[in-house]
Design an enzyme around this catalytic site. Structure first.
Site, PDB file in Angstrom:
ATOM      1  N   GLU A   1       3.283  -9.454  -4.160  1.00  0.00           N
ATOM      2  CA  GLU A   1       4.128  -9.215  -3.014  1.00  0.00           C
ATOM      3  C   GLU A   1       5.522  -8.582  -3.709  1.00  0.00           C
ATOM      4  O   GLU A   1       5.961  -9.337  -4.452  1.00  0.00           O
ATOM      5  CB  GLU A   1       4.642 -10.232  -2.239  1.00  0.00           C
ATOM      6  CG  GLU A   1       5.121  -9.846  -0.948  1.00  0.00           C
ATOM      7  CD  GLU A   1       5.429 -11.260  -0.017  1.00  0.00           C
ATOM      8  OE1 GLU A   1       6.000 -11.052   0.987  1.00  0.00           O
ATOM      9  OE2 GLU A   1       4.937 -12.404  -0.370  1.00  0.00           O
TER      10      GLU A   1
ATOM     11  N   LYS B   1       3.967  -5.288   5.955  1.00  0.00           N
ATOM     12  CA  LYS B   1       3.662  -6.577   6.585  1.00  0.00           C
ATOM     13  C   LYS B   1       4.094  -6.662   8.156  1.00  0.00           C
ATOM     14  O   LYS B   1       5.149  -6.352   8.348  1.00  0.00           O
ATOM     15  CB  LYS B   1       4.653  -7.779   5.716  1.00  0.00           C
ATOM     16  CG  LYS B   1       4.484  -8.952   5.777  1.00  0.00           C
ATOM     17  CD  LYS B   1       5.267  -9.940   4.898  1.00  0.00           C
ATOM     18  CE  LYS B   1       4.890 -11.325   4.629  1.00  0.00           C
ATOM     19  NZ  LYS B   1       5.939 -11.735   3.861  1.00  0.00           N
TER      20      LYS B   1
ATOM     21  N   CYS C   1       0.769 -12.440   2.013  1.00  0.00           N
ATOM     22  CA  CYS C   1       1.469 -13.805   1.995  1.00  0.00           C
ATOM     23  C   CYS C   1       0.929 -14.322   3.171  1.00  0.00           C
ATOM     24  O   CYS C   1      -0.182 -14.754   3.515  1.00  0.00           O
ATOM     25  CB  CYS C   1       2.938 -13.552   1.774  1.00  0.00           C
ATOM     26  SG  CYS C   1       3.687 -15.089   1.139  1.00  0.00           S
TER      27      CYS C   1
END
Length: 308
Positions: free
Chosen positions: A46, A133, A167
């Site tokens: 990430e 995200k 994540c």
């Protein structure tokens, strides 16, 4: 026994949030290492290009921001990547030069907003898709915008079908369900979650999806960050050797078996030679893209806003 083998890798390295050009150079170096191991697909952490500014608050309190925090954000935003800039072309060139399909975390800029994204590339450097995200966690929302239903690409590469999750998106059951419904060969995870409980979470996702899970986490120390403490005062401490993100990358089989990792406390490349036919063997008794879905009971849809 019939096999359909290939070698895949996860890359556990860190980067400076304020020096994307150095991160892109490092990206190329580690892609070359993956190529040397015969990898056809490599997953990077990430925010690897553009950086994960762990340990700072950008001068934010409820109801107020300070000038130093605004300047820190400016420095951070100046290192972000757009899809039409020279940095993006350097990333593509590195992929094409090494001939390894990859998924890498990138801080992407669109207008004046930053996104924690992943860029996925075919072996020739062509862009397969961008995932932004959907839900930055906690204080991440101060610096990153939120993706939407258009930012969930299902990507077919020469290595296999790929999806990307970043994540704590991996704790969003409906997002996982969307991905499972498209039957990915590789569920690619870019993360900075270095807790010991992360690997069991990846094992659960592999079991649910009957996919190979490739999870790459950063290993980053305070010494990787170029700014001094007067601009970047990390809550963990500012000694060069202070570990900000400790790793824990891993590769998991469709039956939940750990094939590589997790490894903590160092930069490393983890590789495994896998048999894609193991996916079909696993789907014999669980297929969340088919006979295990119960569409007569459950209904699911993804809303994709019309882009202006």
């Amino acid at each position: 026994m019939l096999t359909n083998t290939r070698t895949v890798s996860v890359v556990q390295i860190g980067s400076d949030p304020f020096d994307s050009d150095a991160a892109i150079a490092k990206f190329g170096e580690w892609l070359a290492k993956a190529k040397a191991q015969g990898s056809e697909l490599a997953v990077f952490p990430e925010a690897f290009i553009g950086g994960y500014p762990k340990g700072v608050d950008f001068g934010v309190r409820v109801g107020s921001r300070d000038d130093a925090g605004r300047e820190l954000f400016r420095l951070y935003a100046d290192n972000a990547v757009t899809l039409d800039d020279a940095r993006f072309e350097k990333i593509r060139d590195a992929v094409a030069a090494n001939g390894v399909a990859c998924v890498t975390g990138v801080i992407e800029k669109r207008g004046g907003t930053l996104y924690c994204s992943t860029f996925s590339f075919e072996k020739d450097g062509s862009l397969l898709g961008v995932h932004r995200k959907l839900m930055p966690t906690a204080m991440e929302r101060l610096i990153w915008g939120m993706g939407d239903g258009n930012d969930l690409p299902i990507m077919d590469s020469k290595a296999g079908r790929l999806v990307s999750a970043i994540c704590w998106e991996n704790y969003m059951p409906l997002m996982r369900s969307h991905y499972y419904a498209h039957n990915p060969d590789f569920y690619c995870v870019s993360t900075v979650d270095d807790r010991p409980v992360w690997a069991p979470s990846m094992q659960m996702i592999a079991l649910e999806s009957r996919s190979f899970v490739l999870s790459a986490c950063q290993y980053m120390t305070r010494g990787d960050i170029s700014l001094e403490a007067d601009q970047y005062d990390a809550i963990q401490g500012n000694a060069s050797e202070t570990v900000l993100i400790s790793g824990g990358s891993c590769i998991i089989s469709p039956m939940g078996e750990i094939l590589a990792g997790p490894i903590f406390g160092e930069e490393t490349l983890l590789s495994a030679t896998i048999d894609l036919n193991d996916r079909t063997r696993g789907q014999f008794d669980m297929d969340n893209a088919g006979h295990y879905t119960r569409p007569d009971v459950f209904d699911f849809a993804v809303r994709k806003p019309t882009k202006s």
